[in-house]
Design an enzyme around this catalytic site. Structure first.
Site, PDB file in Angstrom:
ATOM      1  CE  LYS A  17      -2.971   1.300   3.537  1.00  0.00           C
ATOM      2  NZ  LYS A  17      -4.312   1.312   4.122  1.00  0.00           N
TER       3      LYS A  17
HETATM    4  C1  5RP Z   1      -3.743   3.412   8.892  1.00  0.00           C
HETATM    5  C2  5RP Z   1      -3.874   2.761   7.588  1.00  0.00           C
HETATM    6  C3  5RP Z   1      -5.156   2.989   6.879  1.00  0.00           C
HETATM    7  O1  5RP Z   1      -5.698   1.749   6.593  1.00  0.00           O
HETATM    8  C4  5RP Z   1      -4.891   3.758   5.631  1.00  0.00           C
HETATM    9  O2  5RP Z   1      -4.323   4.989   5.937  1.00  0.00           O
HETATM   10  C5  5RP Z   1      -6.119   3.869   4.717  1.00  0.00           C
HETATM   11  O3  5RP Z   1      -6.955   4.762   5.140  1.00  0.00           O
HETATM   12  P1  5RP Z   1      -7.090   6.209   4.511  1.00  0.00           P
HETATM   13  O4  5RP Z   1      -7.652   6.021   3.123  1.00  0.00           O
HETATM   14  O5  5RP Z   1      -8.028   6.877   5.436  1.00  0.00           O
HETATM   15  O6  5RP Z   1      -5.730   6.834   4.453  1.00  0.00           O
HETATM   16  O7  5RP Z   1      -3.032   2.067   7.098  1.00  0.00           O
HETATM   17  O8  5RP Z   1      -2.467   3.365   9.293  1.00  0.00           O
END
Ligand code: 5RP
Length: 297
Positions: free
Chosen positions: A203
């Protein structure tokens, strides 16, 4: 007891038809074992190769975040529209119905709060509990360049190693320290490192210019986080650009559950991710669903 007298000789051996050996659809996952591939194909749609993950794990370090003060109320209606739920085991056990058919990506790191240094995480879920919860993947933050970089890397290494033992993939979440620039140099370093360490997908955040180079240089799929709440059209444009530049989907939280109409927003995001919809058309879809539900109510 088996009826041996009724044993018949097989006839249909199709001796001239070679057995098919279908390559696995997902980038970088071709040589994984069956269980890993099966779990990854629950996360990524085998037809589009993409995913809409709904992230609502924010409470693990920042408590009752706006929009998910009550997960049972705000997230439950979105579940039918998500491909995957990303959450903590606490949320899962307490408020997510156990008859859900949606795959779970389990937040497996924790141990710090928003009041302290964010990179100081530890592994917060045992593999046995991951299996007990029937999770399809484990997730942990990797903080490249931050104070506890080394610790966060050893967390992900341990998760990957235990996951490999049981066929559970690992998602590496690039956690960006406050002092880091969100640019090509940073994300190509962070995502590539995570992939080389063995994460099965990563991610990242979307940024420009150069996101497509990060995707190209990363040998496993990249999904984007939504980040801070944007206007709906801006969030859809960001998702559109990321998909157009090779992202394999989104792992989006605030831009869905903090939207004025989360159900409409998640469907609009889905159209961008799975139907290659342009962001303006997706925004139109958002407006239509929103208007329709206002008429019904
Ligand atoms: C928190 C995360 C969240 O899952 C990630 O940030 C996704 O959420 P957003 O779209 O609100 O950023 O990894 O640490």
């Amino acid at each position: 007891m088996a009826d041996k007298d009724d044993l018949k000789e097989g006839k249909n051996f199709h001796t001239h038809v070679p057995q098919t050996n279908k390559p696995f659809f997902l980038k970088g996952a071709g040589s994984l074992d069956w269980g890993m591939q099966n779990r990854l194909s629950q996360i990524f749609n085998p037809i589009t190769g993409r995913t809409v993950m709904l992230a609502f794990d924010h409470g693990y370090f920042q408590g009752p975040t706006t929009g998910i003060e009550r997960i049972d109320i705000s997230i439950a209606p979105l579940i039918p529209y998500a491909d995957v739920l990303m959450c903590t085991r606490g949320a899962l056990r307490t408020v997510i119905p156990s008859d859900t058919k949606k795959p779970i990506v389990l937040r497996c790191s924790g141990g710090q709060s928003i009041l302290k240094e964010l990179s100081n995480e530890t592994i917060a879920v045992d593999i046995e509990d991951t299996l007990r919860l029937n999770a399809s993947a484990m997730a942990a933050q990797v903080y490249i360049g931050a104070e506890y970089e080394h610790k966060s890397i050893s967390n992900i290494v341990k998760l990957i190693d235990t996951g490999l033992r049981y066929g559970i993939p690992t998602l590496a979440v690039t956690g960006v320290g406050a002092e880091m620039d969100r640019d090509l140099r940073y994300f190509s370093l962070a995502t590539r490192m995570c992939a080389e360490i063995g994460a099965h997908y990563i991610k990242s955040y979307y940024f420009e210019p150069g996101f497509e180079k990060v995707v190209a240089a990363c040998p496993v799929p990249i999904v984007i986080a939504g980040g801070k709440k944007l206007s709906e059209i801006d969030a859809l444009e960001m998702a559109y650009k990321a998909i157009d530049q090779g992202a394999a989907g989104v792992d989006m939280g605030r831009n869905i559950f903090q939207s004025d109409h989360p159900i409409a927003m998640i469907q609009a995001v889905n159209a961008v991710v799975h139907k290659n919809e342009g962001f303006k058309q997706a925004f139109q879809l958002y407006e239509e669903i929103r208007a329709r539900s206002a008429t019904i109510n």
